[in-house]
Design a protein around this motif. Structure first.
Motif, PDB file in Angstrom:
ATOM      1  N   PHE A  70      20.001  21.478  71.145  1.00 24.50           N
ATOM      2  CA  PHE A  70      18.994  21.888  70.087  1.00 24.50           C
ATOM      3  C   PHE A  70      19.499  23.043  69.382  1.00 24.50           C
ATOM      4  O   PHE A  70      19.703  24.097  70.080  1.00 24.50           O
ATOM      5  CB  PHE A  70      17.518  21.907  70.870  1.00 24.50           C
ATOM      6  N   THR A  71      19.721  22.956  68.029  1.00 26.19           N
ATOM      7  CA  THR A  71      20.158  24.022  67.197  1.00 26.19           C
ATOM      8  C   THR A  71      19.998  23.940  66.171  1.00 26.19           C
ATOM      9  O   THR A  71      19.898  22.512  65.787  1.00 26.19           O
ATOM     10  CB  THR A  71      21.709  24.387  67.481  1.00 26.19           C
ATOM     11  N   LYS A  72      20.098  24.701  64.922  1.00 25.08           N
ATOM     12  CA  LYS A  72      19.847  24.739  63.609  1.00 25.08           C
ATOM     13  C   LYS A  72      21.766  24.515  63.030  1.00 25.08           C
ATOM     14  O   LYS A  72      21.852  24.031  61.896  1.00 25.08           O
ATOM     15  CB  LYS A  72      19.436  25.972  62.865  1.00 25.08           C
ATOM     16  N   ASP A  73      22.566  24.857  63.976  1.00 24.48           N
ATOM     17  CA  ASP A  73      24.015  24.806  63.408  1.00 24.48           C
ATOM     18  C   ASP A  73      24.553  23.290  63.889  1.00 24.48           C
ATOM     19  O   ASP A  73      24.962  23.199  65.100  1.00 24.48           O
ATOM     20  CB  ASP A  73      24.698  25.852  63.919  1.00 24.48           C
ATOM     21  N   ILE A  74      24.534  22.428  62.827  1.00 26.51           N
ATOM     22  CA  ILE A  74      25.286  21.170  63.428  1.00 26.51           C
ATOM     23  C   ILE A  74      26.511  20.887  63.702  1.00 26.51           C
ATOM     24  O   ILE A  74      26.806  20.394  64.385  1.00 26.51           O
ATOM     25  CB  ILE A  74      24.805  20.198  62.205  1.00 26.51           C
ATOM     26  N   GLN A 128      28.031  23.275  65.452  1.00 27.83           N
ATOM     27  CA  GLN A 128      28.111  23.877  66.784  1.00 27.83           C
ATOM     28  C   GLN A 128      27.413  22.496  67.639  1.00 27.83           C
ATOM     29  O   GLN A 128      28.008  22.510  68.882  1.00 27.83           O
ATOM     30  CB  GLN A 128      27.121  25.004  66.923  1.00 27.83           C
ATOM     31  N   ALA A 129      26.621  21.966  67.097  1.00 27.40           N
ATOM     32  CA  ALA A 129      26.005  20.999  67.853  1.00 27.40           C
ATOM     33  C   ALA A 129      26.900  19.973  68.094  1.00 27.40           C
ATOM     34  O   ALA A 129      27.082  19.359  69.349  1.00 27.40           O
ATOM     35  CB  ALA A 129      24.860  20.175  67.389  1.00 27.40           C
ATOM     36  N   ASN A 159      19.141  17.712  68.523  1.00 26.88           N
ATOM     37  CA  ASN A 159      17.868  17.968  68.097  1.00 26.88           C
ATOM     38  C   ASN A 159      16.911  17.030  68.222  1.00 26.88           C
ATOM     39  O   ASN A 159      15.712  16.894  67.588  1.00 26.88           O
ATOM     40  CB  ASN A 159      17.992  18.436  66.711  1.00 26.88           C
ATOM     41  N   ASN A 160      17.027  16.189  69.414  1.00 26.54           N
ATOM     42  CA  ASN A 160      16.053  15.262  69.903  1.00 26.54           C
ATOM     43  C   ASN A 160      16.116  14.925  71.184  1.00 26.54           C
ATOM     44  O   ASN A 160      17.299  15.307  71.752  1.00 26.54           O
ATOM     45  CB  ASN A 160      15.905  13.730  68.845  1.00 26.54           C
TER      46      ASN A 160
END
Length: 115
Positions: A39-43, A45-46, A61-62
């Protein structure tokens, strides 16, 4: 902690602080590897984390939202002896199938074997 080191099936989430991605990967990449979640706002990094997490599925993010056609299964010692390969989707059919290619010429053929 047991809930971090062992494979637990149930409503359990480990939330621990970290300083670096390497630290998270070292903690997460244990002897098991069924599912991971980022879970992160930095795709970027994800996706970097998903690439390096040793798990059969990585949710970004799910969590646990998986259509039936999406392959599911783990890495390493995940699930003990009850699972192998992947469940769901085309990969399951391929896992339980053996490919055979048969090539047939339906037109006239020269007699190559008549000496």
């Amino acid at each position: 902690m047991t809930c971090v080191k062992e494979e637990i099936f149930g409503p359990v989430m480990s939330v621990m602080p970290f300083d670096t991605e390497e630290e998270v990967l070292k903690r997460a990449n244990t002897t098991f590897g069924l599912v991971s979640g980022v879970f992160t706002k930095d795709i970027s990094q994800a996706h970097r984390m998903a690439e390096n997490l040793q798990a059969g599925t990585c949710f970004i993010n799910n969590y646990n939202i998986s259509p039936v056609e999406v392959p599911f299964g783990g890495f390493k010692q995940c699930c003990g002896k009850c699972c192998f390969g992947r469940e769901n989707g085309q990969v399951t059919i391929e896992y339980y199938s053996q490919l055979k290619t048969v090539v047939v010429e339906m037109g006239d053929v020269d007699d190559y074997f008549n000496c």
